[in-house]
Design a protein around this motif. Structure first.
Motif, mmCIF file in Angstrom:
data_model
loop_
_atom_site.group_PDB
_atom_site.id
_atom_site.type_symbol
_atom_site.label_atom_id
_atom_site.label_comp_id
_atom_site.label_asym_id
_atom_site.label_seq_id
_atom_site.Cartn_x
_atom_site.Cartn_y
_atom_site.Cartn_z
ATOM 1 N N THR A 37 0.823 -1.219 0.000
ATOM 2 C CA THR A 37 0.000 0.000 0.000
ATOM 3 C C THR A 37 0.849 1.258 0.000
ATOM 4 O O THR A 37 0.315 2.358 -0.127
ATOM 5 C CB THR A 37 -0.932 0.020 1.226
ATOM 6 N N GLU A 38 2.159 1.119 0.147
ATOM 7 C CA GLU A 38 3.042 2.283 0.143
ATOM 8 C C GLU A 38 4.450 1.857 -0.241
ATOM 9 O O GLU A 38 4.775 0.673 -0.250
ATOM 10 C CB GLU A 38 3.043 2.990 1.497
ATOM 11 N N THR A 39 5.252 2.856 -0.572
ATOM 12 C CA THR A 39 6.662 2.620 -0.914
ATOM 13 C C THR A 39 7.530 2.992 0.283
ATOM 14 O O THR A 39 7.051 3.554 1.282
ATOM 15 C CB THR A 39 7.082 3.471 -2.113
ATOM 16 N N ALA A 40 8.826 2.712 0.162
ATOM 17 C CA ALA A 40 9.767 3.098 1.219
ATOM 18 C C ALA A 40 9.739 4.608 1.437
ATOM 19 O O ALA A 40 9.772 5.092 2.577
ATOM 20 C CB ALA A 40 11.173 2.633 0.856
ATOM 21 N N GLU A 41 9.663 5.362 0.341
ATOM 22 C CA GLU A 41 9.615 6.816 0.452
ATOM 23 C C GLU A 41 8.323 7.268 1.130
ATOM 24 O O GLU A 41 8.326 8.212 1.931
ATOM 25 C CB GLU A 41 9.742 7.448 -0.932
ATOM 26 N N ASP A 42 7.203 6.601 0.830
ATOM 27 C CA ASP A 42 5.936 6.924 1.501
ATOM 28 C C ASP A 42 6.072 6.735 3.008
ATOM 29 O O ASP A 42 5.582 7.559 3.793
ATOM 30 C CB ASP A 42 4.806 6.030 0.980
ATOM 31 N N VAL A 43 6.723 5.649 3.408
ATOM 32 C CA VAL A 43 6.909 5.373 4.838
ATOM 33 C C VAL A 43 7.766 6.455 5.475
ATOM 34 O O VAL A 43 7.458 6.956 6.561
ATOM 35 C CB VAL A 43 7.523 3.974 5.047
ATOM 36 N N ARG A 44 8.858 6.839 4.797
ATOM 37 C CA ARG A 44 9.712 7.897 5.349
ATOM 38 C C ARG A 44 8.957 9.221 5.442
ATOM 39 O O ARG A 44 9.107 9.968 6.415
ATOM 40 C CB ARG A 44 10.966 8.055 4.484
ATOM 41 N N ARG A 45 8.143 9.495 4.439
ATOM 42 C CA ARG A 45 7.390 10.752 4.442
ATOM 43 C C ARG A 45 6.330 10.736 5.558
ATOM 44 O O ARG A 45 6.078 11.753 6.196
ATOM 45 C CB ARG A 45 6.729 10.953 3.085
ATOM 46 N N ARG A 46 5.743 9.588 5.766
ATOM 47 C CA ARG A 46 4.645 9.467 6.738
ATOM 48 C C ARG A 46 5.138 9.412 8.178
ATOM 49 O O ARG A 46 4.534 9.987 9.085
ATOM 50 C CB ARG A 46 3.851 8.201 6.397
ATOM 51 N N PHE A 47 6.259 8.727 8.391
ATOM 52 C CA PHE A 47 6.720 8.501 9.763
ATOM 53 C C PHE A 47 8.083 9.125 10.074
ATOM 54 O O PHE A 47 8.519 9.120 11.229
ATOM 55 C CB PHE A 47 6.818 6.990 10.046
ATOM 56 N N GLY A 48 8.761 9.648 9.060
ATOM 57 C CA GLY A 48 10.149 10.064 9.243
ATOM 58 C C GLY A 48 10.362 11.205 10.214
ATOM 59 O O GLY A 48 11.448 11.345 10.788
ATOM 60 N N THR A 49 9.365 12.039 10.424
ATOM 61 C CA THR A 49 9.526 13.186 11.337
ATOM 62 C C THR A 49 9.128 12.855 12.774
ATOM 63 O O THR A 49 9.302 13.692 13.662
ATOM 64 C CB THR A 49 8.685 14.375 10.836
ATOM 65 N N LEU A 50 8.595 11.639 13.005
ATOM 66 C CA LEU A 50 8.140 11.280 14.349
ATOM 67 C C LEU A 50 9.311 10.823 15.221
ATOM 68 O O LEU A 50 10.254 10.186 14.739
ATOM 69 C CB LEU A 50 7.095 10.162 14.277
ATOM 70 N N THR A 51 9.263 11.153 16.464
ATOM 71 C CA THR A 51 10.308 10.749 17.411
ATOM 72 C C THR A 51 10.113 9.291 17.803
ATOM 73 O O THR A 51 9.089 8.663 17.501
ATOM 74 C CB THR A 51 10.259 11.613 18.672
ATOM 75 N N ARG A 52 11.117 8.757 18.495
ATOM 76 C CA ARG A 52 11.026 7.384 18.979
ATOM 77 C C ARG A 52 9.800 7.202 19.863
ATOM 78 O O ARG A 52 9.052 6.216 19.737
ATOM 79 C CB ARG A 52 12.300 7.017 19.743
ATOM 80 N N GLU A 53 9.556 8.162 20.743
ATOM 81 C CA GLU A 53 8.424 8.071 21.665
ATOM 82 C C GLU A 53 7.089 8.126 20.922
ATOM 83 O O GLU A 53 6.137 7.390 21.259
ATOM 84 C CB GLU A 53 8.482 9.205 22.693
ATOM 85 N N GLN A 54 7.007 8.989 19.918
ATOM 86 C CA GLN A 54 5.770 9.081 19.143
ATOM 87 C C GLN A 54 5.502 7.800 18.369
ATOM 88 O O GLN A 54 4.355 7.342 18.282
ATOM 89 C CB GLN A 54 5.852 10.275 18.182
ATOM 90 N N LEU A 55 6.551 7.211 17.818
ATOM 91 C CA LEU A 55 6.377 5.954 17.096
ATOM 92 C C LEU A 55 5.973 4.830 18.037
ATOM 93 O O LEU A 55 5.111 3.994 17.707
ATOM 94 C CB LEU A 55 7.666 5.587 16.363
ATOM 95 N N ASP A 56 6.579 4.781 19.236
ATOM 96 C CA ASP A 56 6.252 3.727 20.190
ATOM 97 C C ASP A 56 4.791 3.809 20.640
ATOM 98 O O ASP A 56 4.158 2.782 20.937
ATOM 99 C CB ASP A 56 7.160 3.824 21.419
ATOM 100 N N ALA A 57 4.262 5.040 20.639
ATOM 101 C CA ALA A 57 2.876 5.226 21.081
ATOM 102 C C ALA A 57 1.874 5.001 19.953
ATOM 103 O O ALA A 57 0.667 4.899 20.197
ATOM 104 C CB ALA A 57 2.699 6.634 21.651
ATOM 105 N N SER A 58 2.366 4.905 18.726
ATOM 106 C CA SER A 58 1.473 4.785 17.575
ATOM 107 C C SER A 58 1.111 3.330 17.305
ATOM 108 O O SER A 58 1.910 2.415 17.535
ATOM 109 C CB SER A 58 2.148 5.388 16.330
ATOM 110 N N THR A 59 -0.085 3.128 16.785
ATOM 111 C CA THR A 59 -0.528 1.781 16.392
ATOM 112 C C THR A 59 -0.610 1.651 14.863
ATOM 113 O O THR A 59 -1.032 0.610 14.357
ATOM 114 C CB THR A 59 -1.901 1.470 16.995
ATOM 115 N N GLU A 60 -0.198 2.687 14.143
ATOM 116 C CA GLU A 60 -0.271 2.648 12.680
ATOM 117 C C GLU A 60 0.774 1.689 12.119
ATOM 118 O O GLU A 60 1.860 1.524 12.675
ATOM 119 C CB GLU A 60 -0.049 4.042 12.102
ATOM 120 N N THR A 61 0.401 1.064 10.995
ATOM 121 C CA THR A 61 1.307 0.114 10.354
ATOM 122 C C THR A 61 1.583 0.526 8.909
ATOM 123 O O THR A 61 0.903 1.386 8.350
ATOM 124 C CB THR A 61 0.712 -1.308 10.357
ATOM 125 N N ALA A 62 2.585 -0.117 8.333
ATOM 126 C CA ALA A 62 2.941 0.100 6.932
ATOM 127 C C ALA A 62 2.988 -1.256 6.241
ATOM 128 O O ALA A 62 3.245 -2.290 6.876
ATOM 129 C CB ALA A 62 4.295 0.801 6.825
#
Length: 507
Positions: A37-62
């Motif tokens: 549903t997405e490319t590597a660049e899509d993943v970086r664009r979608r999640f690349g600005t989030l911190t470690r803590e924000q990612l750990d709290a997220s339930t979104e998947t790729a």
């Protein structure tokens, strides 16, 4: 060599055993039911600005797919990089997360396999954005390993012959061909915005024409006729001017049965366009606008590095007269050179290192002075034409399709654009006088009879088309491959053609 082949066979044997084991487990090694549903660049664009803590709290998947290009195995867990059309991203496969059965199947996967991964993005201790897989699927099994040291695949012949490996191994090569695609797209937009229409003309011609070149020959069985692969689309495009299409262009493949070098490939790509009621002076401005616009849009700059040179594309570009250059470089009188006095031009050419013996003069006949003047210029000047330079005032003898200059009819209204010591464009005001065109073709036929295999053939239908009336016009051919070489700082035309012609492999 024998040991290398033996090692390769052993590695292939291991992969084929894994293939059979996958099938024995009921797994299709070549499925077509995984949908990223997405490319590597899509993943970086979608999640690349989030911190470690924000990612750990997220339930979104790729969910993405790609080729395994790096793999580090730690027993019950593995880090790997997968590469898709947009680039690379890291994934983390852990036995406790994907499950024992899925992890056992993952262990049958190899470097080079295509896999699909679904999971939650997180950051590693080194802060790298990574997908922690909850699902990992084999998408396509690679039965041959990537070549040893493939990360830095530098064997030039291997890169050209097996371009697919070059594209996997060398990101800079991928960028060249992405640049090529974008450049062609921008060229189309440039001309359609100026009311040109894109057309298609035949690639098999009953008469080779539009350029001085040796054609490839083929045969049509049903019609029982000899045909020639296109050396240029010019005469067909100008027939369209006769038909009322006043602005036409074609991005075309041409074929010339000639030598191979860093500048020449038997099959190459040209932009060719024709513009009614324009002159070659109009094309000078248009050419500057086209190439500068492409540099601005694609590179964001007008100063390019090419080899050891810095090329400045800022207009206006220099103009250089062939007779003027030869007169200045040789010290011979300009008036005699403009008059195409053969003795004067022979002396000038000799001073510039180009010699014309009796056979040369007999071979070219009345056109000898024009050919020799051009050859002397090319030998002395072309290596010096590093910055963009419009070379003009070509003899009519070497320009059988160009309009004669009104004031000096022994020359034509034509220019060639040189950058970095090589021709990029060839353009001229078009010859639309059918009687003059017939006479020029007849001169070319005489040269062909004298042994010039590249002399232009007679095309009676083209002359007939001109007799119906063609508006005054100017036309130009632009070498797409050489333009890409300039923009990509590529030393060889093979670096910018996906599948250049190569000699057969030695068995």
């Amino acid at each position: 060599m024998e040991n290398a082949e033996q090692d390769l066979s052993e590695l292939e044997a291991v992969r084929r055993r894994k293939l059979e084991e996958l099938r024995a487990r009921g797994v299709n090694p070549f499925p077509n039911d995984f949908r990223p549903t997405e490319t590597a660049e899509d993943v970086r664009r979608r999640f690349g600005t989030l911190t470690r803590e924000q990612l750990d709290a997220s339930t979104e998947t790729a969910r993405l797919a790609g080729r395994i290009v790096a793999l580090r195995d730690f027993g019950k867990a593995s880090f790997l990089h997968i590469q898709d059309r947009s680039g690379k991203i890291q994934a983390y496969i852990k036995k406790d997360v994907v499950g024992e059965e899925a992890f056992a199947l993952f262990k049958l996967m190899d470097l080079g396999d295509f896999i699909g991964v679904t999971g939650r993005p997180f950051r590693t201790r080194t802060d790298e954005l990574t997908i922690e897989a909850t699902e990992v699927r084999l998408v396509s099994k690679a039965l041959r390993p990537l070549p040893e040291k493939w990360h830095g695949l530098t064997d030039v012949e291997a890169r050209y012959r097996q371009r697919y490996l070059d594209l996997i191994a060398n990101p800079e090569s991928r960028q060249v061909f992405l640049l090529r695609s974008k450049l062609i797209d921008r060229i189309r937009a440039f001309f359609t915005a100026r009311d040109f229409i894109e057309v298609e003309t035949p690639m098999m011609h009953p008469i080779p024409g539009g350029a001085a070149a040796r054609p490839f020959v083929t045969h049509h069985n049903t019609l029982d006729m000899t045909l020639y692969l296109r050396i240029a689309p010019e005469l067909y495009l100008k027939r369209l001017l006769v038909g009322g299409f006043e602005r036409v262009f074609e991005i075309n493949r041409n074929f010339r049965n000639e030598g191979i070098s860093v500048r020449h490939n038997p099959e190459f790509t040209m932009l060719e366009f024709y513009w009614a009621y324009a002159t070659y002076d109009d094309l000078i401005t248009l050419t500057e606008d086209l190439i500068v616009g492409l540099a601005d849009d694609l590179l964001g700059k007008r100063q390019l590095t090419y080899g050891e040179h810095t090329i400045d594309l800022s207009p206006p570009w220099k103009r250089l007269s062939i007779p003027g250059f030869v007169a200045e470089r040789s010290g011979m009188p300009l008036d005699a050179i403009l008059a195409l006095d053969l003795d004067t031009i022979r002396t000038a050419a000799k001073k510039m290192g180009v010699y014309a013996d009796k056979d040369y003069v007999e071979h070219h006949g009345a056109a000898a002075a024009g050919y020799l003047l051009t050859e002397a210029f090319e030998a002395a000047a072309e290596p010096e034409l590093i910055q963009p330079t419009f070379v003009h005032q070509y003899p009519a003898a070497v320009s059988p399709l160009a309009r004669r200059n009104v004031e000096q009819p022994q020359f034509v209204d034509r220019f060639e654009l040189f950058i970095a010591g090589r021709e990029i464009c060839n353009a001229f005001s078009e010859l639309n006088d059918p009687d003059d065109q017939r006479a020029r073709f007849e001169e070319q036929l005489a040269a062909r009879t004298a042994g010039d295999e590249e002399a232009h053939a007679m095309d009676e239908d083209y002359v007939r088309a001109l007799e119906h009336g063609m508006p005054p016009a100017a036309g130009e051919g632009v070498g797409i491959d050489r333009l890409i070489m300039l923009f990509a700082n590529a030393a060889s035309i093979r670096d910018v053609i996906l599948f250049p012609h190569m000699r057969p492999e030695k068995k």
